[in-house]
Scaffold this motif. Sequence first.
Motif, PDB file in Angstrom:
ATOM      1  N   PHE A 132       0.115  18.680  10.624  1.00  0.00           N
ATOM      2  CA  PHE A 132      -0.632  18.073   9.518  1.00  0.00           C
ATOM      3  C   PHE A 132       0.316  17.215   8.689  1.00  0.00           C
ATOM      4  CE2 PHE A 132      -3.786  21.895   9.131  1.00  0.00           C
ATOM      5  CZ  PHE A 132      -4.436  21.491  10.278  1.00  0.00           C
ATOM      6  N   ASP A 133      -0.224  16.145   8.127  1.00  0.00           N
ATOM      7  CA  ASP A 133       0.565  15.272   7.260  1.00  0.00           C
ATOM      8  C   ASP A 133       0.460  15.772   5.829  1.00  0.00           C
ATOM      9  OD1 ASP A 133       2.185  13.230   6.421  1.00  0.00           O
ATOM     10  OD2 ASP A 133       0.692  11.651   6.699  1.00  0.00           O
ATOM     11  N   LYS A 134       1.531  16.328   5.344  1.00  0.00           N
ATOM     12  CA  LYS A 134       1.580  16.932   4.006  1.00  0.00           C
ATOM     13  C   LYS A 134       1.391  15.861   2.928  1.00  0.00           C
ATOM     14  CE  LYS A 134       4.936  19.839   3.310  1.00  0.00           C
ATOM     15  NZ  LYS A 134       6.174  20.536   2.968  1.00  0.00           N
ATOM     16  N   PRO A 135       0.517  16.115   1.951  1.00  0.00           N
ATOM     17  CA  PRO A 135       0.410  15.173   0.833  1.00  0.00           C
ATOM     18  C   PRO A 135       1.751  15.051   0.109  1.00  0.00           C
ATOM     19  CG  PRO A 135      -1.428  16.721   0.809  1.00  0.00           C
ATOM     20  CD  PRO A 135      -0.442  17.215   1.832  1.00  0.00           C
ATOM     21  N   PRO A 136       2.022  13.900  -0.497  1.00  0.00           N
ATOM     22  CA  PRO A 136       3.309  13.688  -1.168  1.00  0.00           C
ATOM     23  C   PRO A 136       3.551  14.685  -2.304  1.00  0.00           C
ATOM     24  CG  PRO A 136       2.077  11.632  -1.019  1.00  0.00           C
ATOM     25  CD  PRO A 136       1.153  12.725  -0.576  1.00  0.00           C
ATOM     26  N   LYS A 137       4.831  15.027  -2.502  1.00  0.00           N
ATOM     27  CA  LYS A 137       5.204  15.897  -3.617  1.00  0.00           C
ATOM     28  C   LYS A 137       4.792  15.230  -4.921  1.00  0.00           C
ATOM     29  CE  LYS A 137       9.110  18.168  -1.469  1.00  0.00           C
ATOM     30  NZ  LYS A 137      10.537  18.440  -1.503  1.00  0.00           N
ATOM     31  N   GLY A 138       4.380  16.054  -5.869  1.00  0.00           N
ATOM     32  CA  GLY A 138       3.987  15.539  -7.170  1.00  0.00           C
ATOM     33  C   GLY A 138       2.534  15.106  -7.258  1.00  0.00           C
ATOM     34  N   SER A 147      -1.636  15.876  -6.482  1.00  0.00           N
ATOM     35  CA  SER A 147      -2.512  17.041  -6.505  1.00  0.00           C
ATOM     36  C   SER A 147      -3.953  16.570  -6.343  1.00  0.00           C
ATOM     37  CB  SER A 147      -2.337  17.809  -7.817  1.00  0.00           C
ATOM     38  OG  SER A 147      -2.653  16.974  -8.905  1.00  0.00           O
ATOM     39  N   PRO A 148      -4.868  17.513  -6.062  1.00  0.00           N
ATOM     40  CA  PRO A 148      -6.267  17.096  -5.910  1.00  0.00           C
ATOM     41  C   PRO A 148      -6.707  16.239  -7.085  1.00  0.00           C
ATOM     42  CG  PRO A 148      -6.032  19.396  -5.315  1.00  0.00           C
ATOM     43  CD  PRO A 148      -4.695  18.952  -5.898  1.00  0.00           C
ATOM     44  N   GLY A 149      -7.345  15.142  -6.751  1.00  0.00           N
ATOM     45  CA  GLY A 149      -7.799  14.212  -7.783  1.00  0.00           C
ATOM     46  C   GLY A 149      -6.868  13.031  -7.956  1.00  0.00           C
ATOM     47  N   PRO A 167      -2.853  10.042  -2.921  1.00  0.00           N
ATOM     48  CA  PRO A 167      -3.004   8.682  -2.389  1.00  0.00           C
ATOM     49  C   PRO A 167      -4.196   8.609  -1.440  1.00  0.00           C
ATOM     50  CG  PRO A 167      -0.709   9.383  -2.305  1.00  0.00           C
ATOM     51  CD  PRO A 167      -1.522  10.592  -2.695  1.00  0.00           C
ATOM     52  N   GLU A 168      -4.659   7.428  -1.158  1.00  0.00           N
ATOM     53  CA  GLU A 168      -5.867   7.187  -0.360  1.00  0.00           C
ATOM     54  C   GLU A 168      -5.874   7.967   0.962  1.00  0.00           C
ATOM     55  OE1 GLU A 168      -9.603   5.754   0.687  1.00  0.00           O
ATOM     56  OE2 GLU A 168      -8.576   5.625  -1.251  1.00  0.00           O
ATOM     57  N   ARG A 169      -4.749   8.029   1.640  1.00  0.00           N
ATOM     58  CA  ARG A 169      -4.683   8.716   2.940  1.00  0.00           C
ATOM     59  C   ARG A 169      -5.164  10.160   2.849  1.00  0.00           C
ATOM     60  NH1 ARG A 169      -2.686   8.794   8.004  1.00  0.00           N
ATOM     61  NH2 ARG A 169      -1.373  10.515   8.700  1.00  0.00           N
ATOM     62  N   TRP A 170      -4.965  10.819   1.708  1.00  0.00           N
ATOM     63  CA  TRP A 170      -5.315  12.226   1.518  1.00  0.00           C
ATOM     64  C   TRP A 170      -6.457  12.389   0.503  1.00  0.00           C
ATOM     65  CZ3 TRP A 170      -0.354  10.235   1.550  1.00  0.00           C
ATOM     66  CH2 TRP A 170       0.437  10.614   2.629  1.00  0.00           C
ATOM     67  N   ALA A 171      -7.278  11.386   0.362  1.00  0.00           N
ATOM     68  CA  ALA A 171      -8.289  11.351  -0.701  1.00  0.00           C
ATOM     69  C   ALA A 171      -9.282  12.512  -0.660  1.00  0.00           C
ATOM     70  CB  ALA A 171      -9.046  10.021  -0.676  1.00  0.00           C
ATOM     71  N   MET A 182      -2.814  22.581   2.021  1.00  0.00           N
ATOM     72  CA  MET A 182      -2.523  23.203   3.315  1.00  0.00           C
ATOM     73  C   MET A 182      -3.440  22.655   4.413  1.00  0.00           C
ATOM     74  SD  MET A 182      -0.001  25.129   2.641  1.00  0.00           S
ATOM     75  CE  MET A 182       0.210  26.471   3.778  1.00  0.00           C
ATOM     76  N   PHE A 183      -4.535  22.011   3.999  1.00  0.00           N
ATOM     77  CA  PHE A 183      -5.490  21.394   4.914  1.00  0.00           C
ATOM     78  C   PHE A 183      -5.741  19.958   4.457  1.00  0.00           C
ATOM     79  CE2 PHE A 183      -6.298  25.926   5.100  1.00  0.00           C
ATOM     80  CZ  PHE A 183      -6.407  26.172   6.462  1.00  0.00           C
TER      81      PHE A 183
END
Length: 143
Positions: free
Chosen positions: A51-57, A59-61, A64-68, A74-75
């Motif tokens: 899985f591609d971990k969201p960037p440090k710092g 959080s939900p909301g 960046p767009e890739r993890w919108a 963890m998912f």
Amino acid sequence: SGLKREDLWVTSKIWMVDFAPEDVGPAVDRILKDLQLDYVDQILLHWPSVFDKPPKGSSPGNYPERWAGTEDPMFPKDKDGNLVFRDVPLSDTWKALMQEKKAGKVRSIGVSNFSAQEIKDMTKDGAEMPAVNQVEAHVFWNQ
């Protein structure tokens, strides 16, 4: 309690957001800290996917767009709810885990739910073979 550490066998797993080689060591350290141990007897790579971990710092909301679509880091999910994967060779993850074993933080390393071909590919460069391949199997998950 009268139990000695050496009388216990402790196994843990590294989750797929920590499969980038640079994340393996910190994941092992976090496991050791959480369990209040100096070493674990065995660590497994959880699934043969990265899985591609969201960037440090982030959080939900404010991902960046890739993890919108991510609610739980963890998912990681995109805006359409699809899991976000990263292209990391499992052989690189495995080599990083071998280094943790060499450092004495882990005594045995293995995998979970890997196919024979995935293990062969992961170890083709002469890497250590996994001590175990834990495979989930039951009437609702036949693999």
